[in-house]
Design a protein around this motif. Structure first.
Motif, PDB file in Angstrom:
ATOM      1  N   THR A  18     -16.625  30.218  19.453  1.00  0.00           N
ATOM      2  CA  THR A  18     -15.286  29.810  19.861  1.00  0.00           C
ATOM      3  C   THR A  18     -14.975  30.358  21.251  1.00  0.00           C
ATOM      4  O   THR A  18     -15.678  31.212  21.767  1.00  0.00           O
ATOM      5  CB  THR A  18     -14.250  30.387  18.879  1.00  0.00           C
ATOM      6  N   LYS A  57     -10.918  33.249   9.143  1.00  0.00           N
ATOM      7  CA  LYS A  57     -11.149  32.386  10.291  1.00  0.00           C
ATOM      8  C   LYS A  57      -9.851  31.680  10.690  1.00  0.00           C
ATOM      9  O   LYS A  57      -9.148  31.147   9.823  1.00  0.00           O
ATOM     10  CB  LYS A  57     -12.224  31.359   9.907  1.00  0.00           C
ATOM     11  N   LYS A  58      -9.554  31.700  11.964  1.00  0.00           N
ATOM     12  CA  LYS A  58      -8.356  31.090  12.565  1.00  0.00           C
ATOM     13  C   LYS A  58      -7.051  31.759  12.098  1.00  0.00           C
ATOM     14  O   LYS A  58      -5.973  31.197  12.233  1.00  0.00           O
ATOM     15  CB  LYS A  58      -8.268  29.564  12.300  1.00  0.00           C
ATOM     16  N   GLY A  59      -7.181  32.967  11.583  1.00  0.00           N
ATOM     17  CA  GLY A  59      -5.981  33.675  11.138  1.00  0.00           C
ATOM     18  C   GLY A  59      -5.263  34.394  12.271  1.00  0.00           C
ATOM     19  O   GLY A  59      -4.090  34.755  12.163  1.00  0.00           O
ATOM     20  N   GLY A  60      -6.009  34.635  13.349  1.00  0.00           N
ATOM     21  CA  GLY A  60      -5.473  35.445  14.454  1.00  0.00           C
ATOM     22  C   GLY A  60      -6.299  36.715  14.614  1.00  0.00           C
ATOM     23  O   GLY A  60      -5.825  37.729  15.128  1.00  0.00           O
ATOM     24  N   THR A  61      -7.545  36.651  14.173  1.00  0.00           N
ATOM     25  CA  THR A  61      -8.415  37.832  14.152  1.00  0.00           C
ATOM     26  C   THR A  61      -8.731  38.339  15.559  1.00  0.00           C
ATOM     27  O   THR A  61      -8.825  39.543  15.794  1.00  0.00           O
ATOM     28  CB  THR A  61      -9.727  37.535  13.399  1.00  0.00           C
ATOM     29  N   ARG A  62      -8.909  37.423  16.504  1.00  0.00           N
ATOM     30  CA  ARG A  62      -9.204  37.856  17.874  1.00  0.00           C
ATOM     31  C   ARG A  62      -8.006  38.598  18.463  1.00  0.00           C
ATOM     32  O   ARG A  62      -8.164  39.668  19.069  1.00  0.00           O
ATOM     33  CB  ARG A  62      -9.591  36.640  18.739  1.00  0.00           C
ATOM     34  N   ALA A  63      -6.830  38.023  18.262  1.00  0.00           N
ATOM     35  CA  ALA A  63      -5.616  38.659  18.794  1.00  0.00           C
ATOM     36  C   ALA A  63      -5.453  40.054  18.204  1.00  0.00           C
ATOM     37  O   ALA A  63      -5.112  41.013  18.916  1.00  0.00           O
ATOM     38  CB  ALA A  63      -4.399  37.791  18.476  1.00  0.00           C
ATOM     39  N   GLU A  80     -18.873  38.519  17.805  1.00  0.00           N
ATOM     40  CA  GLU A  80     -18.871  38.582  16.342  1.00  0.00           C
ATOM     41  C   GLU A  80     -20.317  38.809  15.908  1.00  0.00           C
ATOM     42  O   GLU A  80     -21.149  37.902  16.039  1.00  0.00           O
ATOM     43  CB  GLU A  80     -18.331  37.273  15.761  1.00  0.00           C
ATOM     44  N   LYS A 111     -15.196  42.432  14.380  1.00  0.00           N
ATOM     45  CA  LYS A 111     -14.570  41.389  13.559  1.00  0.00           C
ATOM     46  C   LYS A 111     -15.520  40.206  13.443  1.00  0.00           C
ATOM     47  O   LYS A 111     -16.148  39.783  14.413  1.00  0.00           O
ATOM     48  CB  LYS A 111     -13.243  40.954  14.164  1.00  0.00           C
ATOM     49  N   PRO A 113     -14.876  36.830  11.124  1.00  0.00           N
ATOM     50  CA  PRO A 113     -13.985  36.244  10.109  1.00  0.00           C
ATOM     51  C   PRO A 113     -14.706  35.594   8.932  1.00  0.00           C
ATOM     52  O   PRO A 113     -14.136  35.483   7.846  1.00  0.00           O
ATOM     53  CB  PRO A 113     -13.187  35.194  10.901  1.00  0.00           C
ATOM     54  N   ARG A 139      -2.890  33.762   6.976  1.00  0.00           N
ATOM     55  CA  ARG A 139      -1.981  32.832   7.648  1.00  0.00           C
ATOM     56  C   ARG A 139      -1.714  31.698   6.674  1.00  0.00           C
ATOM     57  O   ARG A 139      -2.559  31.434   5.794  1.00  0.00           O
ATOM     58  CB  ARG A 139      -2.729  32.326   8.888  1.00  0.00           C
ATOM     59  N   SER A 147      -5.761  24.373  12.187  1.00  0.00           N
ATOM     60  CA  SER A 147      -6.376  25.080  13.320  1.00  0.00           C
ATOM     61  C   SER A 147      -7.907  24.993  13.243  1.00  0.00           C
ATOM     62  O   SER A 147      -8.588  24.741  14.246  1.00  0.00           O
ATOM     63  CB  SER A 147      -5.921  26.546  13.290  1.00  0.00           C
ATOM     64  N   GLY A 208      -0.736  36.655   9.930  1.00  0.00           N
ATOM     65  CA  GLY A 208      -1.038  36.008  11.210  1.00  0.00           C
ATOM     66  C   GLY A 208       0.213  35.486  11.888  1.00  0.00           C
ATOM     67  O   GLY A 208       0.337  35.521  13.114  1.00  0.00           O
ATOM     68  N   LEU A 211       2.069  38.431  13.353  1.00  0.00           N
ATOM     69  CA  LEU A 211       1.318  38.967  14.497  1.00  0.00           C
ATOM     70  C   LEU A 211       1.781  38.310  15.801  1.00  0.00           C
ATOM     71  O   LEU A 211       1.788  38.926  16.858  1.00  0.00           O
ATOM     72  CB  LEU A 211      -0.169  38.675  14.259  1.00  0.00           C
ATOM     73  N   ILE A 212       2.166  37.040  15.711  1.00  0.00           N
ATOM     74  CA  ILE A 212       2.606  36.324  16.912  1.00  0.00           C
ATOM     75  C   ILE A 212       3.989  36.803  17.352  1.00  0.00           C
ATOM     76  O   ILE A 212       4.202  37.109  18.526  1.00  0.00           O
ATOM     77  CB  ILE A 212       2.629  34.791  16.652  1.00  0.00           C
TER      78      ILE A 212
HETATM   79  N1  LIG Z   1      -1.176  36.931  19.716  1.00  0.00           N
HETATM   80  C1  LIG Z   1      -1.512  36.165  18.677  1.00  0.00           C
HETATM   81  N2  LIG Z   1      -1.124  36.482  17.452  1.00  0.00           N
HETATM   82  C2  LIG Z   1      -1.477  35.715  16.399  1.00  0.00           C
HETATM   83  N3  LIG Z   1      -2.237  34.606  16.475  1.00  0.00           N
HETATM   84  C3  LIG Z   1      -2.653  34.271  17.683  1.00  0.00           C
HETATM   85  C4  LIG Z   1      -2.338  35.029  18.827  1.00  0.00           C
HETATM   86  N4  LIG Z   1      -2.953  34.478  19.857  1.00  0.00           N
HETATM   87  C5  LIG Z   1      -3.567  33.410  19.383  1.00  0.00           C
HETATM   88  N5  LIG Z   1      -3.388  33.272  18.070  1.00  0.00           N
HETATM   89  C6  LIG Z   1      -3.876  32.187  17.213  1.00  0.00           C
HETATM   90  O1  LIG Z   1      -4.923  32.608  16.365  1.00  0.00           O
HETATM   91  C7  LIG Z   1      -5.727  31.475  16.065  1.00  0.00           C
HETATM   92  C8  LIG Z   1      -7.162  31.871  16.272  1.00  0.00           C
HETATM   93  O2  LIG Z   1      -7.480  32.738  15.255  1.00  0.00           O
HETATM   94  P1  LIG Z   1      -8.800  33.611  15.276  1.00  0.00           P
HETATM   95  O3  LIG Z   1      -8.807  34.482  16.471  1.00  0.00           O
HETATM   96  O4  LIG Z   1      -8.890  34.293  13.964  1.00  0.00           O
HETATM   97  O5  LIG Z   1      -9.907  32.477  15.435  1.00  0.00           O
HETATM   98  S1  LIG Z   1     -11.475  32.594  15.154  1.00  0.00           S
HETATM   99  O6  LIG Z   1     -11.662  32.530  13.695  1.00  0.00           O
HETATM  100  O7  LIG Z   1     -11.964  33.836  15.745  1.00  0.00           O
HETATM  101  O8  LIG Z   1     -12.038  31.406  15.808  1.00  0.00           O
HETATM  102  C9  LIG Z   1      -5.293  30.360  17.006  1.00  0.00           C
HETATM  103  O9  LIG Z   1      -4.477  29.463  16.266  1.00  0.00           O
HETATM  104  P2  LIG Z   1      -4.277  27.932  16.640  1.00  0.00           P
HETATM  105  O10 LIG Z   1      -3.695  27.917  18.029  1.00  0.00           O
HETATM  106  O11 LIG Z   1      -3.327  27.398  15.622  1.00  0.00           O
HETATM  107  O12 LIG Z   1      -5.634  27.285  16.582  1.00  0.00           O
HETATM  108  C10 LIG Z   1      -4.508  31.109  18.042  1.00  0.00           C
HETATM  109  O13 LIG Z   1      -3.502  30.345  18.656  1.00  0.00           O
END
Ligand SMILES: Nc1ncnc2c1ncn2[C@@H]1O[C@H](COP(=O)(O)OS(=O)(=O)O)[C@@H](OP(=O)(O)O)[C@H]1O
Length: 215
Positions: A18, A57-63, A80, A111, A113, A139, A147, A208, A211-212
């Motif tokens: 990603t 996955k796509k929960g906001g793990t990177r953030a 990862e 991390k 996911p 999330r 997502s 998640g 977190l935003i």
């Molecule tokens: N600061 C903050 N806090 C919470 N969430 C955030 C933040 N920044 C980004 N995002 C949203 O997180 C989604 C990506 O999640 P992951 O980082 O877990 O994705 S991955 O599994 O590693 O690909 C992705 O969601 P979608 O935009 O709906 O695709 C990001 O927008």
């Protein structure tokens, strides 16, 4: 070739990489960490992680990882490693080598996911460190699925619509729970597997959505 550069090469060949991972890859390469600020000099020892972000996955793990690693007592690998799912046969020494060096008292984290939905991951992680701390970013499963689908669609524009994939029978409203975008979001199903090995007190659930708005 170091374990980390081998990992980077492997990941470069994997289609699931990603944008977030690419950012992490730059960090792991040492070219830039959190926008170029160098936080910790490169000395110390590589250690196995004491805490893992295991999903979702796509929960906001990177953030979350980027927010946590701002702390000077935390060092995290940017890529990862996928050790407990794809790279387990490479062994713990390979995994340790992927980690950044830490000083006494610093916490090592990574991390990946996909661990959350990997059947063997709880057992494998438990056999490495039964007292490890686990973090799961959860999330709303519907927005998570969208997502997830959007990410796949960006790489494979020819895939069917979300609706076609999500329903077994649209008229009857029968959902296809075997589709990974939906299956990943059935959190209780996967959690049962983790609870066979770890008490709830060792698992931190992070919203998640929260977190935003309230990092
Ligand atoms: N600061 C903050 N806090 C919470 N969430 C955030 C933040 N920044 C980004 N995002 C949203 O997180 C989604 C990506 O999640 P992951 O980082 O877990 O994705 S991955 O599994 O590693 O690909 C992705 O969601 P979608 O935009 O709906 O695709 C990001 O927008």
């Amino acid at each position: 070739m170091t374990a980390q550069s081998a990992l980077l090469e492997t990941e470069a060949q994997e289609s699931s990489t990603t944008d977030e991972e690419l950012a992490g890859r730059r960090a792991a390469n040492g070219s830039s960490e959190r926008g170029g600020a160098v936080s910790t000099p490169d000395y110390g020892e590589k250690k196995l992680p004491q805490a893992l972000i295991i999903g979702v996955k796509k929960g906001g793990t990177r953030a979350l990882l980027e927010a946590i690693r701002v702390h000077p007592d935390v060092r995290a690998v940017g890529v990862e490693p996928h050790f407990f799912d794809r790279n387990y046969e490479k062994g713990l020494e390979w995994y340790r080598n992927v980690m950044p060096k830490t000083l006494d008292g610093q916490i090592t984290m990574e991390k990946t996911p996909s661990y959350f939905v990997t059947n063997d991951a709880p057992k494998r992680i438990h056999s490495m460190a039964k007292d490890i701390k686990l973090i799961v970013v959860v999330r709303n499963p519907v927005t998570r699925a969208i997502s997830d689908y959007t990410q796949t669609l960006s790489k494979k524009p020819e895939i069917p619509t979300f609706e076609v994939l999500a329903f077994k029978n649209r008229t009857l409203g029968l959902i296809d729970a075997s589709w990974s975008a939906i299956r990943i979001g059935i959190y209780a199903l996967h959690l049962e597997n983790w609870l066979q090995y770890f008490p709830l007190s060792q698992i931190l659930f992070v919203s998640g959505e929260r977190l935003i708005v309230d990092p």
